[in-house]
Design a protein around this motif. Structure first.
Motif: not given
Length: 351
Positions: A43, A172, A254
């Motif tokens: 990621g 994000d 994440s």
């Protein structure tokens, strides 16, 4: 030209390898670059504008189960994928047996790796066709990787302006902003208290005292505690309770979510950890300490960063466990860590 970078892990090492992308694009306009990465870290590189393809692999599992049928089925499948890409050059920047096998199976005739004294496992050197020595003046992880990548192009990376790039999504960024909006108006600190192994950790007493000192000196400040494992989550809640009001345990984020947050906070404090390297790449000041590893090899560089090395004669031992671990932890003093914080955020203050 199409090249392959093999650097599966760890998080901090991957981040410190990112300037190689910048170098290659400047040295070879139009170059296509692929990267073999640990699947749990993929990621981080997803959507990176300087990469053509990312090849996620369970490298950690392959290291533990080198002779299992499942491992070799995975290696064979990767071999087919890499051979189809027809690379002109491969850079093995990991230096262990797994990365060496991946390099050898890439189908590329020109494979660059480090000489024997600079690799993690000697068998790695049998897998690459050009072995590059590490020079004394290029001891830092970033310089080691850049030297290896620069050799085929006869370009001095030290004369170039190079940086690593991390890309976040608008979602994000928005989530990070929403989180920060729930905090007080003061400075925001991230204390990365977790560690991959005991010799990279600090004591709970040290973190607690530092946290209290920070909150006492910076009014309305907030300390955020990230975590990765269940053990780290429990330790974070224990630490937050010990530090008191103003300290908060984060939800698990994440890698890109964490990057978006680290870019917006005021300071990151931690050991030799990936989140410290991530913060530095994003332009956030850091204060870090080093016990089982060496600051001169992996600490963020520049005036916005303070690195403390344990004064123990055996510092940099690279051991995961040690009977002197408690003494070594105590060698990292709260006063010195606080002095680093004040140097970066309150230069005129006295400890």
């Amino acid at each position: 030209m199409r090249v392959l970078i093999i650097k599966p892990s760890s998080l901090g090492d991957v981040i410190q390898t990112l300037p190689v992308l910048d170098f290659l694009h400047q040295a070879v306009p139009g170059v296509e670059i692929d990267w073999v990465i640990e699947e749990s870290l993929q990621g981080l590189l997803a959507g990176h504008p300087q990469l053509s393809q990312v090849h996620p692999v369970p490298a950690a599992q392959w290291r533990k189960q080198r002779f299992s049928a499942k491992t070799w089925r995975g290696v064979s499948a990767l071999r087919k994928t890499l051979c189809e890409r027809a690379y002109d050059m491969v850079f093995d920047l990991q230096g262990d047996l797994v990365s060496g096998v991946i390099s050898r199976y890439s189908g590329c005739a020109d494979r660059l790796g480090f000489e024997r004294d600079a690799v993690l496992e000697p068998l790695n050197t049998w897998c690459n066709t050009r072995l590059i020595p590490v020079r004394r003046q290029e001891y830092h992880n970033i310089d080691r990787c850049l030297r290896l990548a620069s050799i085929p192009f006869a370009k001095d990376f030290r004369t170039m302006e190079l940086s690593g790039h991390l890309v976040n999504s608008p979602e994000d960024e928005a989530n990070a902003e929403a989180l920060l909006a729930t905090l007080a108006d003061g400075l925001v600190f991230v204390f990365h208290h977790g560690a991959t192994q005991p010799t990279e950790a600090w004591s709970e007493k040290g973190w607690t005292e530092l946290g209290r000192e920070v909150l006492d000196r910076f009014h309305d400040a907030t300390i955020l505690l990230p975590w990765e494992s269940e053990a780290e989550r429990q330790a974070a809640f224990s630490l937050a309770a010990a530090i008191g009001t103003g300290c908060r345990v984060l939800d698990r984020l994440s890698l890109k979510g964490m990057a978006a947050l680290l870019k917006k906070v005021d300071l990151v404090v931690g050991g030799d950890a990936g989140l410290v390297q991530m913060a530095a790449t994003l332009g956030t000041p850091t204060v870090s300490f080093y016990r089982g590893t060496l600051a001169k090899r992996s600490a963020p560089r520049g005036d916005a960063h303070v690195a403390l090395q344990s004064p123990m004669h055996c510092a940099g031992c690279l051991r995961a466990h040690c009977d002197k671990d408690a003494k070594c932890r105590d060698s990292i003093k709260v006063e010195a860590m606080l002095a680093g914080v004040l140097r970066l955020l309150a230069p005129s203050a006295n400890v």
